[in-house]
Enzyme design. Structure first.
Site, PDB file in Angstrom:
ATOM      1  NE  ARG A  73      -3.583  -0.254   2.503  1.00 24.37           N
ATOM      2  CZ  ARG A  73      -3.989  -0.899   3.604  1.00 24.37           C
ATOM      3  NH1 ARG A  73      -3.644  -0.460   4.808  1.00 24.37           N
ATOM      4  NH2 ARG A  73      -4.714  -2.001   3.499  1.00 24.37           N
ATOM      5  NE  ARG A 142      -2.783   1.326   9.568  1.00 21.36           N
ATOM      6  CZ  ARG A 142      -3.579   0.287   9.311  1.00 21.36           C
ATOM      7  NH1 ARG A 142      -4.390   0.312   8.263  1.00 21.36           N
ATOM      8  NH2 ARG A 142      -3.583  -0.770  10.099  1.00 21.36           N
ATOM      9  CE  LYS A 206      -8.062  -0.738  11.516  1.00 17.29           C
ATOM     10  NZ  LYS A 206      -8.423  -1.568  10.354  1.00 17.29           N
ATOM     11  CE  LYS A 208      -8.159   2.636   8.936  1.00 19.34           C
ATOM     12  NZ  LYS A 208      -9.207   1.798   8.307  1.00 19.34           N
ATOM     13  CB  CYS A 427     -13.223  -4.675   1.160  1.00 19.32           C
ATOM     14  SG  CYS A 427     -13.917  -6.286   1.572  1.00 19.32           S
ATOM     15  CB  CYS A 433      -8.654 -10.234   2.373  1.00 15.59           C
ATOM     16  SG  CYS A 433      -8.778  -9.654   4.082  1.00 15.59           S
ATOM     17  CB  CYS A 472     -14.433 -10.145   7.174  1.00 18.01           C
ATOM     18  SG  CYS A 472     -13.307  -8.753   7.438  1.00 18.01           S
ATOM     19  CB  CYS A 476     -11.656  -2.698   4.472  1.00 19.26           C
ATOM     20  SG  CYS A 476     -10.474  -3.441   5.615  1.00 19.26           S
TER      21      CYS A 476
END
Length: 562
Positions: A73, A142, A206, A208, A427, A433, A472, A476
Site C-alpha cells: 500500500r 495511516r 491503527k 486514521k 473491499c 484477504c 468480513c 474496510c
C-alpha cells in the site's frame, strides 16, 4: 503500564523500532513467507503477507506451502498523484504485481500479488517517484484523507496542505524503513533511537485521520479515529470542528466490539490543527487498550472512560480547551461524476471505477486508456474516498484530446449506470484477504446486475443509494455507512444492514442475517418497490427504511447491536 500485554505489543517492544528480523526473512529463499513476528512488523512498512485462498486446497493436496504473496500500500496523502507517478504505478503493477491497480477507500494505491523476491525492488521503485509505503499500515497514523475536489479551491488547496502536515508530522521516525528497503546505512546503536511521538511500542491499534469540507462528506469523516470538518467563512478556511472516536470494525459474536461514528467535541483554529491531531493521538497512545486488540481503537478508549474524561485528558496535553463547535451541514458522501469546470477555468472529470480496480478486460481496457491519458495529461490524478478517480486540472485546450482518448476506449461516464451502482463500494475480500469469509469486490457487480433489474422496473434507477459490501466485519469498505450494507458471513452468505444516513452521519442496523443471493433479492425487492411507491419528496432510502419501520435508527455505536 499494562502488564497483560497482547502478543503484538511484545513483538513491537522487542522489534528494535520495527526492524525485527525482517532483513533476514527477506533473504530466506527457502519459503515465500516471512517469519510470524515479522508479519506484524511489515505492516508498519506498508505491506501485508497474503496467500491465494482459491488455490489453498489444491496446494495442500500437493503438499506445497500456500502461494504466498504480498499486498503493498502506498502512502498518498489526499490521493493526489502526478501523471509521471501514475505511469510508474501502472508499470510496477505489470512487472511485479498482478497487473492491476487497486484504488482504495483511503485514497491510495494498493498492489496485490507481489512475490517476496520482488518486494524490496517494488518498494524501491515506489520510492523512486517520491512516494513511499511507510505507515500505510500498522499501529500508526495511516494515509490521511481529504476532499479531492480542486474545483472547491482555494479552500481545497489549503486543506490538502494541512493534510500533508498531519501526515508528515505523525510519521514514524525510525530509520528501519530506509535500512531494510532502501539500503541506507544502519543506525549506530539502534536501541538508542527514539520515537518522540509514538514511543517504542507505537499505538495500541491503527489510527486514521480525514478532513471533510461541507457540504460534501466524501472522505466519510465520521468513520475515522480523528476527523476535521472544515469551517469556511467568506470563502476562507478559518478552522475545523474536531470529531473523535470513529471506526468501522467489529467482530461477529462479540457485542463488545462495534462500529462507531466520531463525536464532535469542539472547534480549533486552523493554526492549532496539527497540535490537536498530535495530542489526540498521544492521548490514545497513553490510554488505549494494549491487552486486547479487538478493543484497542480510540472509539473503545472513549466509550470506556467517557467523552468528558477523554476531553479532560486531551486538554491536559494541549494546555488549552477547544472552542465550541461551529455550525455545518453535510448533504452527501458520494462522488459527482462527469465533467466540471473550476473558477480557474481548469476541467476535472470524475470516473466511476468498479470496485476501485484499474485493469484491462476483454470488455473494457480501462488501464490502457488511463495510461494513454497519463502520457499527455498536464494536470494530476485524484483518488476519491469512494474508490473512484478524478482526472483533474485539465487545461481547456487539452480537454478534447483527453475526451477523445476516453471515448475511443469507451470509458467515459456511462449514463446508463444506476444510482445504486454509482454509489457502491467493495473491499478486496477473497481470494487474497486472510480475514475474509466471503467475496466482495468479485461478487458485488454480479449482485448489482440483479438489483439493477429491480430498480429499473420500479423507475428508481437514477435514485442515488449508498451500497457497501465487505467480505468480513472489519469494515474496510465502511459497510455500516451503507444505506444498504452487506457483510460476508460465509462463502456466498451475507448479513444485510439497512438505514445509514446518505451523508455518512448515521450508521445502519442489521435487518437479516446469513442470506444467500436469492434471499437477499427476496428481502430487498419489496422494500425497493415500497420505496418507489411511498417515499416522500426527496426522501433518501436510508431515512425511508427507518420511517417505515424496517429497521430502528442506530443512534450511537453501543446501540448498534440492539
Amino acid at each position: 503500564m499494562e502488564t497483560n500485554l497482547s502478543e503484538v505489543e511484545i513483538i513491537k517492544e522487542n522489534s528494535n523500532y520495527l526492524r525485527g528480523t525482517l532483513k533476514e526473512s527477506l533473504e530466506n529463499e527457502v519459503t515465500g513467507s516471512i517469519a510470524p513476528a515479522d508479519n506484524n512488523l511489515i505492516k508498519f512498512h506498508g505491506s501485508y503477507q497474503q496467500y491465494d485462498r482459491d488455490l489453498e486446497s489444491e496446494r495442500k493436496r500437493q503438499k506445497l506451502e500456500p502461494l504466498y504473496s504480498f499486498m503493498i500500500r502506498v502512502r498518498l496523502t489526499g490521493g493526489i498523484a502526478s501523471p509521471e507517478q501514475w505511469l510508474k504505478i501502472d508499470d510496477i503493477a505489470d512487472r511485479y504485481a498482478n497487473g492491476t491497480m487497486k484504488l482504495t477507500t483511503r485514497q491510495t494505491f494498493q498492489f496485490h500479488g507481489v512475490l517476496k523476491r520482488n518486494l524490496k525492488t517494488t518498494i524501491q521503485e515506489i520510492n523512486s517517484i517520491l512516494l513511499n509505503t511507510i505507515a500505510a499500515c500498522g499501529d500508526v497514523n495511516r494515509n490521511v484523507m481529504c476532499n479531492p475536489n480542486p474545483y472547491q479551491s482555494p479552500v481545497h488547496a489549503e486543506t490538502y496542505e494541512i493534510a500533508k502536515q498531519f501526515s508528515d508530522h505523525l510519521l514514524p521516525r525510525t530509520n528501519a524503513y530506509h535500512e531494510i528497503w532502501l539500503d541506507k546505512k544502519l543506525v549506530e546503536g539502534g536501541e538508542k533511537e527514539e520515537e518522540p511521538i509514538y514511543g517504542k511500542t507505537y499505538l495500541p491499534r491503527k489510527f486514521k485521520i480525514a478532513i471533510a469540507i461541507p457540504p460534501h462528506n466524501d472522505s466519510d469523516v465520521f468513520a475515522n479515529d480523528l476527523g476535521f470538518i472544515a469551517i469556511v467563512e467568506d470563502g476562507k478556511l478559518i478552522g475545523f470542528n474536531v470529531a473523535v472516536g470513529g471506526g468501522m470494525g467489529m467482530t461477529f459474536g462479540n457485542t463488545a466490539t462495534y462500529p462507531r461514528l466520531a463525536t464532535v467535541i469542539g472547534y480549533c483554529p486552523k493554526e492549532q490543527a496539527v497540535d490537536v491531531a498530535e495530542k489526540v493521538l498521544i492521548t490514545q497512545r497513553d490510554l488505549g487498550n494494549r491487552s486486547d486488540r479487538k478493543n484497542a481503537r480510540l472509539k473503545y478508549t472513549i466509550d470506556r472512560i467517557g467523552i468528558e474524561q477523554f476531553k479532560e485528558e486531551l486538554y491536559n496535553r494541549l494546555g488549552y480547551m477547544l472552542q465550541d463547535a461551529k455550525p455545518y451541514t453535510f448533504e452527501s458522501n458520494g462522488d459527482s461524476y462527469g465533467w466540471v469546470q473550476s473558477p480557474d477555468k481548469k476541467w476535472h472529470l470524475t470516473l466511476y471505477i468498479e470496485g476501485g480496480r484499474v485493469k484491462d478486460t476483454e470488455v473494457l481496457k480501462l488501464k490502457s486508456a488511463l495510461r494513454k491519458v497519463a502520457e499527455i495529461h498536464q494536470g494530476d490524478f485524484r483518488l476519491t474516498g469512494n474508490q473512484n478517480l478524478m482526472i483533474a486540472n485539465i487545461p481547456g485546450n487539452q480537454k478534447k484530446q483527453i475526451e477523445n482518448i476516453l471515448t475511443e476506449y469507451q470509458v467515459l461516464p456511462d449514463k446508463k449506470l444506476t444510482g445504486l451502482r454509482l454509489g457502491s463500494l467493495a473491499c478486496v475480500a477473497l481470494n487474497t484477504c486472510g480475514l475474509a469469509f466471503a467475496d466482495a469486490e468479485r461478487y458485488l457487480p454480479k449482485l448489482l446486475d440483479k438489483l439493477d433489474e429491480i430498480v429499473v422496473a420500479n423507475g428508481i434507477e437514477k435514485e442515488p443509494i449508498i451500497v457497501r459490501m465487505t467480505g468480513c466485519p472489519n469494515g474496510c469498505a465502511r459497510p455500516y455507512l451503507g444505506e444498504i450494507g452487506f457483510v460476508g458471513k460465509a462463502p456466498g452468505r451475507y448479513n444485510l444492514y439497512l438505514g445509514a444516513g446518505f451523508a455518512g452521519d448515521r450508521m445502519n442496523k442489521l435487518y437479516k442475517e446469513n442470506l444467500n443471493e436469492q434471499e437477499i433479492l427476496d428481502a430487498l425487492k419489496p422494500i425497493l418497490e415500497d420505496y418507489a411507491k411511498t417515499r416522500e419528496n426527496n426522501e433518501r432510502f436510508g431515512n425511508f427504511v427507518i420511517r417505515k419501520g424496517y429497521v430502528k435508527e442506530t443512534k450511537e455505536g453501543r446501540d448498534f447491536h440492539n
